[in-house]
Design a protein around this motif. Structure first.
Motif, PDB file in Angstrom:
ATOM      1  N   GLU A 129      -2.489   2.478  -4.185  1.00  0.00           N
ATOM      2  CA  GLU A 129      -2.272   3.579  -3.256  1.00  0.00           C
ATOM      3  C   GLU A 129      -1.070   3.346  -2.354  1.00  0.00           C
ATOM      4  O   GLU A 129      -0.397   4.302  -1.954  1.00  0.00           O
ATOM      5  N   ASP A 130      -0.783   2.084  -2.016  1.00  0.00           N
ATOM      6  CA  ASP A 130       0.357   1.817  -1.142  1.00  0.00           C
ATOM      7  C   ASP A 130       1.675   1.712  -1.909  1.00  0.00           C
ATOM      8  O   ASP A 130       2.723   1.474  -1.324  1.00  0.00           O
ATOM      9  N   ARG A 131       1.625   1.876  -3.233  1.00  0.00           N
ATOM     10  CA  ARG A 131       2.814   1.865  -4.098  1.00  0.00           C
ATOM     11  C   ARG A 131       3.626   0.577  -3.916  1.00  0.00           C
ATOM     12  O   ARG A 131       4.852   0.584  -4.049  1.00  0.00           O
ATOM     13  N   SER A 132       2.976  -0.508  -3.649  1.00  0.00           N
ATOM     14  CA  SER A 132       3.677  -1.776  -3.461  1.00  0.00           C
ATOM     15  C   SER A 132       4.139  -2.377  -4.781  1.00  0.00           C
ATOM     16  O   SER A 132       4.945  -3.313  -4.789  1.00  0.00           O
ATOM     17  N   TRP A 133       3.642  -1.866  -5.867  1.00  0.00           N
ATOM     18  CA  TRP A 133       4.108  -2.269  -7.197  1.00  0.00           C
ATOM     19  C   TRP A 133       3.848  -1.113  -8.169  1.00  0.00           C
ATOM     20  O   TRP A 133       3.100  -0.180  -7.851  1.00  0.00           O
ATOM     21  N   VAL A 134       4.408  -1.206  -9.317  1.00  0.00           N
ATOM     22  CA  VAL A 134       4.134  -0.218 -10.361  1.00  0.00           C
ATOM     23  C   VAL A 134       4.258  -0.895 -11.715  1.00  0.00           C
ATOM     24  O   VAL A 134       5.130  -1.742 -11.922  1.00  0.00           O
ATOM     25  N   LYS A 189       6.425  -4.587 -15.071  1.00  0.00           N
ATOM     26  CA  LYS A 189       5.956  -4.440 -13.691  1.00  0.00           C
ATOM     27  C   LYS A 189       7.111  -4.634 -12.718  1.00  0.00           C
ATOM     28  O   LYS A 189       7.842  -5.624 -12.796  1.00  0.00           O
ATOM     29  N   PHE A 190       7.258  -3.690 -11.810  1.00  0.00           N
ATOM     30  CA  PHE A 190       8.191  -3.794 -10.691  1.00  0.00           C
ATOM     31  C   PHE A 190       7.379  -4.111  -9.435  1.00  0.00           C
ATOM     32  O   PHE A 190       6.420  -3.395  -9.125  1.00  0.00           O
ATOM     33  N   THR A 191       7.765  -5.137  -8.738  1.00  0.00           N
ATOM     34  CA  THR A 191       7.117  -5.498  -7.482  1.00  0.00           C
ATOM     35  C   THR A 191       8.121  -5.309  -6.356  1.00  0.00           C
ATOM     36  O   THR A 191       9.263  -5.755  -6.456  1.00  0.00           O
ATOM     37  N   PHE A 192       7.689  -4.665  -5.290  1.00  0.00           N
ATOM     38  CA  PHE A 192       8.588  -4.357  -4.194  1.00  0.00           C
ATOM     39  C   PHE A 192       8.431  -5.352  -3.062  1.00  0.00           C
ATOM     40  O   PHE A 192       7.372  -5.966  -2.895  1.00  0.00           O
ATOM     41  N   ARG A 193       9.484  -5.481  -2.305  1.00  0.00           N
ATOM     42  CA  ARG A 193       9.480  -6.449  -1.209  1.00  0.00           C
ATOM     43  C   ARG A 193       8.460  -6.049  -0.148  1.00  0.00           C
ATOM     44  O   ARG A 193       8.301  -4.878   0.151  1.00  0.00           O
ATOM     45  N   PRO A 202       8.480   3.771  -7.078  1.00  0.00           N
ATOM     46  CA  PRO A 202       8.076   3.897  -8.481  1.00  0.00           C
ATOM     47  C   PRO A 202       8.955   4.867  -9.269  1.00  0.00           C
ATOM     48  O   PRO A 202       9.333   4.600 -10.408  1.00  0.00           O
ATOM     49  N   ALA A 203       9.298   5.996  -8.653  1.00  0.00           N
ATOM     50  CA  ALA A 203      10.159   6.961  -9.342  1.00  0.00           C
ATOM     51  C   ALA A 203      11.560   6.403  -9.524  1.00  0.00           C
ATOM     52  O   ALA A 203      12.209   6.638 -10.541  1.00  0.00           O
TER      53      ALA A 203
END
Length: 635
Positions: A129-134, A189-193, A202-203
């Motif tokens: 839900e927090d879009r911290s990764w995708v 998988k993309f992980t965000f800082r 994500p987009a």
């Protein structure tokens, strides 16, 4: 292609690939916790629900039965009037127009949703839900143009090579990604800082053009080359005539033609971009069928030259199509990296000498409206005094902002009203505005001296050089230069070739430069490229003015972090208000329309999509084409 009156502003920038109307970003991930709710979806939207369900067949604005075939041809109007490279990802070289046809991305935009993207190379995605990764689940059947499979390793390679060897602006665009991992051959998988705004990431990750690792293991990614590259998209380079034309044709082995995001689009077998030395030569070629679709950027030509035989016979049609995207951010940009532009009173005075009203009446046939906002023609434009939630945003920075931002309406350029009594037409120079601008220059320490020229206390003359690679814009610049000279500015116009123009723009070697950016309905990370400190000195960046202000940095991040459209709107208004107060440009004009002309050989859906010119959904009507050829209109 953005709509720019008078002529296209041809400048090359290297933000990330775009899907739909926005610039896409990349995601940073946290470890998956047992209690973490993970969303599984076929698409993603910045705000709210997706329009199209998981089992949608195609977008509403397409003709799903559109025939395939024929060639669509345009004038090449990219970064310059020529090209010498097929590599759009590096700073070196001048890339050909249309290279996006060679590449697919994990996700694809929708022509009728400003914030949505749906699966392309990825069949689905997963995110908390927090879009911290995708995580993107990739289609095993997806292949590159040489038949090799597209895998998660290629997505990882794309991120790494763009960050390490791509144009410098990629470091700005990709900075919120912590890591990219191949979980298996078809899951990436993309992980965000931690702590970054993840709304659009994500987009953004889903919009990266996917590059082939196996190809660049053998080919130098940093080379500016005319060798057709291996791509991931529907088309391949068919024919290249350096500096003259480039043709892309459908890959007969393309794997994804029946995907819902592709149905009804890319209906031509080939797309050709024809390059010409100048606007006149291009228009003459269009009149004789040298290419089939023309977006007209010259108000003079639109108003006076569409009376040629092919149009009179009905072979050529012309239309004004709605442009529902924000129309702002076209102007003459001051290079604030140069000391003489340090004082905002100087910039305001110089901007005041551009007489839009006279230009519109005399040069543009009253086709345009004055731009004053960086989000012109949109709800994001600041108006009047700040109040309500916008005021609350600005209050956070009150101690770092000029008091006038809170007490004066959002800046608008002066309106020229002086007329010639003999003709009733507007004067090119309004003495009242000249006096106001002169007072500002005096206050800033630039006094009129010997020869009527303004000098500072060191005796240095205020010079202002415009650079251009197209003579067609002289009719706009020369009257402006005449007004600047009346102010005591040693202003001049220098013509240079396309290669010099590109290099000087990339190196920030100019006083003032023309440029236009098409802003998104949902502005996000691309704003870092235009208005932040980190982009001010990044070679080749889109920060033409070199503006560098911590308050702007913070406002940009607030816009990016907005959690609702209402929140984004008030924050964008605050950003717009502060930018306008800083006087970093001389705003130009806008239309809110696409001016297009085309040879009448096309079929098209009954409705134009709201956020697109729509010609990407047209097709070749073979019956119409046959009539044209029988009448000798086209070869």
């Amino acid at each position: 292609m953005p709509h720019t009156p008078a002529r296209p502003i041809r400048r090359k920038f290297h933000p990330m690939r775009v899907i739909g109307p926005g610039l896409l970003a990349v995601v940073a991930a946290a470890p998956v916790m047992a209690e973490e709710k993970v969303i599984h979806a076929h698409g993603i939207s910045t705000f709210g629900d997706l329009k199209y369900p998981v089992d949608f067949a195609h977008f509403d604005y397409v003709n799903p039965d559109a025939p395939k075939g024929g060639t669509m041809s345009f004038r090449g109007t990219g970064a310059s009037s020529t090209f010498n490279s097929l590599n759009p990802f590096i700073l070196k070289g001048e890339p050909a127009q249309g290279l996006g046809l060679l590449y697919d991305s994990l996700m694809s935009g929708s022509p009728d949703e400003p914030d949505a993207s749906y699966g392309l190379v990825a069949s689905s995605l997963e995110y908390p839900e927090d879009r911290s990764w995708v995580i993107f689940n990739m289609r095993p059947e997806a292949t590159f143009s040489d038949g090799e499979p597209i895998t998660a390793a290629d997505v990882v390679f794309t991120y790494e090579v763009l960050l390490d060897k791509g144009a410098p602006s990629y470091k700005v665009a990709l900075k919120d990604i912590e890591k990219v991992e191949a979980l298996d051959p078809h899951r990436v998988k993309f992980t965000f800082r931690p702590g970054v705004a993840t709304r659009d990431l994500p987009a953004l990750a889903g919009g990266l053009s996917i590059l082939p690792k196996h190809y660049y293991d053998k080919v130098d990614f940093t080379a500016s080359t005319l060798v057709p590259p291996v791509g991931s998209g529907q088309f391949v380079v068919k024919d290249v005539k350096p500096g003259r034309s480039i043709t892309y044709c459908r890959n007969p082995d393309y794997w994804g033609a029946s995907l819902p995001v592709n149905i009804g689009g890319a209906n031509f077998d080939c797309y050709t971009y024809e390059y010409y030395a100048d606007t006149t030569a291009a228009f003459e070629a269009f009149k004789s069928g040298g290419y089939l679709l023309q977006q007209e950027f010259s108000s003079l030509i639109w108003a006076t030259a569409y009376d040629f035989p092919a149009l009179k016979k009905g072979w050529v049609k012309r239309e004004e199509l709605a442009d529902n995207n924000p129309s702002g951010t076209q102007g003459f940009w001051f290079n604030l990296r140069r000391e003489k532009f340090a004082d905002p009173r100087v910039r305001q005075a110089l901007g005041m000498m551009f007489n839009f009203e006279w230009s519109n009446q005399t040069l543009f046939f009253d086709l345009y409206k004055r731009t004053d906002s960086f989000f012109e023609n949109s709800p994001l434009q600041a108006e009047g005094l700040p109040e309500g939630e916008e005021l609350a945003v600005l209050e956070q920075f009150r101690d770092r902002l000029s008091p006038e931002i809170f007490t004066e309406p959002a800046y608008e350029p002066p309106v020229y009203e002086a007329t010639d009594p003999a003709t009733g037409k507007l004067r090119q120079l309004d003495r009242k505005i000249l006096r106001q601008a002169s007072a500002l220059m005096d206050e800033a320490g630039w006094k009129v001296g010997e020869g009527g020229l303004r000098r500072n206390d060191k005796g240095q003359v205020f010079t202002l050089e415009f650079i251009e690679d197209q003579p067609s814009f002289d009719r706009v610049l020369n009257p402006y230069i005449a007004n600047l000279r009346a102010l005591g500015i040693d202003a001049r116009l220098t013509h240079i070739d396309a290669a010099q123009m590109q290099q000087r723009q990339e190196d920030f070697e100019y006083d003032i430069i023309s440029g236009r950016f098409v802003m998104s309905q949902t502005p996000s990370v691309e704003l870092r490229q235009f208005f932040t400190t980190e982009s001010a000195d990044a070679k080749g960046s889109a920060n033409l003015s070199g503006v560098a202000d911590p308050v702007l940095d913070d406002l940009v991040e607030l816009v990016i972090a907005s959690k609702t459209r209402e929140e984004l709107t008030v924050r964008a208004k605050a950003l717009d208000r502060v930018l306008r107060f800083k006087q970093i440009w001389v705003p130009n004009w806008y239309s809110g329309k696409y001016l297009v002309a085309y040879w009448d050989v096309f079929g098209r859906p009954p409705e134009q999509p709201p956020y697109s010119r729509g010609d990407g959904l047209w097709w070749m009507d073979e019956a119409k084409l046959g009539v044209m050829k029988a009448q000798g209109a086209l070869r």
